[in-house]
Design a protein around this motif. Sequence first.
Motif, PDB file in Angstrom:
ATOM      1  N   THR A  17       0.835  -1.201   0.000  1.00 45.30           N
ATOM      2  CA  THR A  17       0.000   0.000   0.000  1.00 45.30           C
ATOM      3  C   THR A  17       0.870   1.251   0.000  1.00 45.30           C
ATOM      4  OG1 THR A  17      -1.742  -1.185   1.188  1.00 45.30           O
ATOM      5  CG2 THR A  17      -1.821   1.219   1.232  1.00 45.30           C
ATOM      6  N   HIS A  18       1.906   1.231   0.811  1.00 43.75           N
ATOM      7  CA  HIS A  18       2.824   2.365   0.863  1.00 43.75           C
ATOM      8  C   HIS A  18       3.478   2.596  -0.489  1.00 43.75           C
ATOM      9  CE1 HIS A  18       6.900   4.104   2.160  1.00 43.75           C
ATOM     10  NE2 HIS A  18       6.021   5.081   2.213  1.00 43.75           N
ATOM     11  N   LEU A  23       0.961   4.221  -2.867  1.00 48.47           N
ATOM     12  CA  LEU A  23       0.736   5.642  -2.567  1.00 48.47           C
ATOM     13  C   LEU A  23       1.925   6.494  -3.004  1.00 48.47           C
ATOM     14  CD1 LEU A  23      -0.945   5.560   0.956  1.00 48.47           C
ATOM     15  CD2 LEU A  23      -1.925   6.522  -1.135  1.00 48.47           C
ATOM     16  N   LEU A  45      -5.613  -2.395  -4.626  1.00 45.60           N
ATOM     17  CA  LEU A  45      -5.158  -1.482  -3.583  1.00 45.60           C
ATOM     18  C   LEU A  45      -5.731  -0.078  -3.780  1.00 45.60           C
ATOM     19  CD1 LEU A  45      -1.379  -2.456  -3.294  1.00 45.60           C
ATOM     20  CD2 LEU A  45      -3.128  -2.803  -1.552  1.00 45.60           C
ATOM     21  N   LEU A  46      -5.680   0.412  -5.003  1.00 45.59           N
ATOM     22  CA  LEU A  46      -6.161   1.759  -5.273  1.00 45.59           C
ATOM     23  C   LEU A  46      -7.664   1.876  -5.056  1.00 45.59           C
ATOM     24  CD1 LEU A  46      -4.037   2.621  -8.436  1.00 45.59           C
ATOM     25  CD2 LEU A  46      -3.749   3.545  -6.126  1.00 45.59           C
ATOM     26  N   SER A  88      -9.371   0.187  -2.879  1.00 48.53           N
ATOM     27  CA  SER A  88      -9.556   0.226  -1.423  1.00 48.53           C
ATOM     28  C   SER A  88      -9.172   1.585  -0.856  1.00 48.53           C
ATOM     29  CB  SER A  88      -8.718  -0.868  -0.760  1.00 48.53           C
ATOM     30  OG  SER A  88      -9.159  -2.151  -1.158  1.00 48.53           O
ATOM     31  N   LEU A  89      -8.078   2.145  -1.344  1.00 50.24           N
ATOM     32  CA  LEU A  89      -7.636   3.447  -0.871  1.00 50.24           C
ATOM     33  C   LEU A  89      -8.628   4.542  -1.260  1.00 50.24           C
ATOM     34  CD1 LEU A  89      -3.836   3.148  -1.740  1.00 50.24           C
ATOM     35  CD2 LEU A  89      -4.841   3.173   0.553  1.00 50.24           C
ATOM     36  N   GLN A  90      -9.241   4.394  -2.419  1.00 51.17           N
ATOM     37  CA  GLN A  90     -10.258   5.355  -2.836  1.00 51.17           C
ATOM     38  C   GLN A  90     -11.439   5.339  -1.872  1.00 51.17           C
ATOM     39  OE1 GLN A  90     -12.232   4.480  -6.570  1.00 51.17           O
ATOM     40  NE2 GLN A  90     -12.535   6.657  -7.021  1.00 51.17           N
ATOM     41  N   LEU A 134      -7.986   8.160   0.514  1.00 54.69           N
ATOM     42  CA  LEU A 134      -6.538   8.339   0.409  1.00 54.69           C
ATOM     43  C   LEU A 134      -6.095   8.575  -1.026  1.00 54.69           C
ATOM     44  CD1 LEU A 134      -5.343   5.675   2.990  1.00 54.69           C
ATOM     45  CD2 LEU A 134      -5.323   8.151   3.252  1.00 54.69           C
ATOM     46  N   TRP A 146      -5.139   8.374 -11.301  1.00 51.94           N
ATOM     47  CA  TRP A 146      -5.224   8.385  -9.844  1.00 51.94           C
ATOM     48  C   TRP A 146      -4.448   9.567  -9.303  1.00 51.94           C
ATOM     49  CZ3 TRP A 146      -8.562   5.133  -7.623  1.00 51.94           C
ATOM     50  CH2 TRP A 146      -8.918   3.967  -8.312  1.00 51.94           C
TER      51      TRP A 146
END
Length: 250
Positions: free
Chosen positions: A11-12, A15, A45-46, A48-50, A54, A62
């Motif tokens: 995830t890091h 980002l 991942l993106l 989920s972050l959305q 984040l 993105w």
Amino acid sequence: MDAPADLVGRTHRALRAVAVHEPGGATTTAVAREAGLPRPTVHRLLMSLQGVGLVERESDRWVLGPELYFLGVAAARRYDVTEAALPVVRRLALATGESAFFSARRGEETICLIREDGAFPLRSHVLFEGARFPLGVVSAGMVVLAHLPDREVEEYLGRVDLSSFGPQHDVAEVRRHIAATRMNGYAVNPGLVVEGSWGLAAAVFDQGGAPRWALTLTGVAHRFGGERIPQLGALLLREAHVLSEKLGRG
């Protein structure tokens, strides 16, 4: 299924890959390439972050999301030193006509936090706000590495391979630059990352005497010839001392 630590690490990386492409944003494919992860993994991942703000989707790209801003504002109370550094960086740009920077060490990297351009119209574009480089690469990374204890330097050089930035960053060359930096007090990057783009940097120290930050001047090669390098180096060292004193008191 990913272990928690592995998931956090991926995830890091995702980002950070989005951040590299700000402010224009990046496609899923570009994020995957930058992060070194499979595209389907990055897409999940993106998404989920959305969902937690984040990241956001703008057309097919993105971008970093508002939640990161709010988290950053909260973290700034503890970590932000740019308010103290900004006047120093502006003085350097005004006095020299070159581009001036303030970078911070984070782990085994330096991250550029502030850029101020001077009056001279030709500029180097290697450094920009948000740019990250490993220790030992660009003058900020070199000056921080050179001021670390020998044990830390040896452990780091035994663990990393900087030759992806070119043969001029092999271990022998990095050691040579460390020795020169320690002798002069400031680091010189004679176009090692981008040909014709030179940089000088001085370390800024925390209260315990550790190199936590760096002040940098960059420009085109012909602006860094002859007697001007020691003159710029002396100016950087003076301003770095002033800033070290100020941050140490804080």
